[in-house]
Design an enzyme around this catalytic site. Structure first.
Site, PDB file in Angstrom:
ATOM      1  N   GLY A  11      -1.291  -6.581  -2.267  1.00  0.00           N
ATOM      2  CA  GLY A  11      -1.616  -5.539  -3.240  1.00  0.00           C
ATOM      3  C   GLY A  11      -1.080  -5.828  -4.626  1.00  0.00           C
ATOM      4  N   ALA A  12      -1.211  -7.071  -5.064  1.00  0.00           N
ATOM      5  CA  ALA A  12      -0.597  -7.487  -6.331  1.00  0.00           C
ATOM      6  C   ALA A  12      -1.524  -7.381  -7.525  1.00  0.00           C
ATOM      7  CB  ALA A  12      -0.090  -8.933  -6.210  1.00  0.00           C
ATOM      8  N   GLY A  15      -0.720  -1.676 -10.204  1.00  0.00           N
ATOM      9  CA  GLY A  15       0.463  -0.867  -9.935  1.00  0.00           C
ATOM     10  C   GLY A  15       1.743  -1.645  -9.765  1.00  0.00           C
ATOM     11  N   GLY A  17       2.687  -3.632  -7.377  1.00  0.00           N
ATOM     12  CA  GLY A  17       2.507  -5.021  -6.963  1.00  0.00           C
ATOM     13  C   GLY A  17       2.244  -5.937  -8.133  1.00  0.00           C
ATOM     14  N   SER A 139       8.416   4.406   1.207  1.00  0.00           N
ATOM     15  CA  SER A 139       8.397   5.522   0.268  1.00  0.00           C
ATOM     16  C   SER A 139       9.377   6.587   0.737  1.00  0.00           C
ATOM     17  CB  SER A 139       6.994   6.133   0.175  1.00  0.00           C
ATOM     18  OG  SER A 139       7.019   7.384  -0.489  1.00  0.00           O
ATOM     19  N   TYR A 163      -0.310   9.237   5.459  1.00  0.00           N
ATOM     20  CA  TYR A 163       0.452   8.374   4.558  1.00  0.00           C
ATOM     21  C   TYR A 163       1.931   8.401   4.917  1.00  0.00           C
ATOM     22  CZ  TYR A 163       2.371   6.415   0.255  1.00  0.00           C
ATOM     23  OH  TYR A 163       3.055   5.635  -0.651  1.00  0.00           O
TER      24      TYR A 163
END
Length: 290
Positions: A11-12, A15, A17, A139, A163
């Site tokens: 996920g780079a 955001g 990442g 998280s 989530y």
């Protein structure tokens, strides 16, 4: 000059990442990124090479909810990068609508099972590093997760619950994984902070309203990447005593969630392995104690 370290980041392309990748590019790491959208990933490669043209950067496209694809891309990475020094399981998935893959909710597959499979399949390359680290971005919302909802098809589950469950699984997985690793590989989980990104931008309901209402008070992606960077780059002797711990603001934090127990850690590990076993080979298993 010492050899450059290689880091794999999921996920780079946006955001936290992307912010993490940019800072590690400045620091001189070779960077392998995994992105679901190939075009966005390729643009990220171009951006990182503009920051530091001396490093090696490559994009691999994969949907972490597709376990066949995860197994394949992991093998492709190991073939091209026989030594991996850092793995940052950063990619987040917040469902706009609830979907199931078989009987397992998609968020759980993408955020936990996909990352666990990637980790185990990359283990032969991590094992060849002098000192490797596996960093799982969780998280603070893990506190709202429930172990009792894992692996159960619940049509009534909300996006927020899905989530939170996945983030709780990240913490449990990290703690379980720490007991299965050889001494030269350590693992950590973290809370990046409440970050101002496009994450969960399509979320409806009260959670979506709260995100949009308080977004001005959130921290930047660069600030959110700080703990990931810290765990990636800090001298190993300073964090080795905290292997398996949950970090926030660059410090280990004691957690009090009722579901954080060794029994649940082992249960998650064993049930996940049962699902992932068809995608693992003898080389994957050889690098950790099953």
């Amino acid at each position: 000059m010492p050899a450059r370290k290689t880091v794999v980041i999921t996920g780079a392309n946006s955001g936290i990442g992307l912010a993490t990748a940019k800072i590690l590019a400045i620091k001189g790491y070779n960077i392998v990124i995994l992105c679901r959208d190939k075009s966005k990933g390729d643009r990220t490669v171009e951006d990182l090479l503009k920051i530091n043209s001396a490093i090696r950067v490559e994009n691999f496209s994969v949907d972490l909810s597709d376990l066949n694809a995860v197994q394949k891309v992991a093998q492709d990475i190991v073939n091209k990068y026989p030594v991996i020094d850092r793995l940052i399981n950063n990619a987040g998935y917040y469902p706009a609508t609830i979907e199931f893959i078989g009987d397992i909710e998609k968020t759980f597959v993408a955020s936990h099972l996909g990352h666990m499979l990637l980790t185990l399949c990359l283990m032969p390359a991590l094992d060849k590093s002098v000192e490797a680290r596996i960093i799982n971005v969780s998280s603070g919302l893990h506190s709202m997760g429930s172990f009792d909802r894992f692996f159960i098809r619940m049509e009534s589950i909300t996006s927020g619950q899905a989530y939170a469950d996945a983030k709780l699984a990240n913490v449990l997985f990290t703690r379980a994984l720490s007991r299965h690793l050889p001494p030269h590989i350590t693992t950590y989980s973290l809370h990046p902070g409440v970050v101002r990104t496009n994450f969960a931008k399509e979320t409806s309901g009260i959670f979506g309203v709260l995100i949009r209402l308080f977004k001005l008070f959130f921290i930047s992606a660069e600030q959110g990447a700080a703990t990931s960077i810290y765990l990636t780059d800090i001298n190993s002797q300073l964090i080795r005593p905290f292997a398996g711990y949950f970090f926030t603001r660059k410090k280990p934090k004691k957690l009090s969630h009722r579901d954080l127990s060794e029994q649940n850690e082992n249960s998650l590990w064993n049930k996940s392995l049962t699902i992932l076993d068809p995608y693992l080979n003898i080389n994957n298993r050889a690098a950790y104690n099953s």
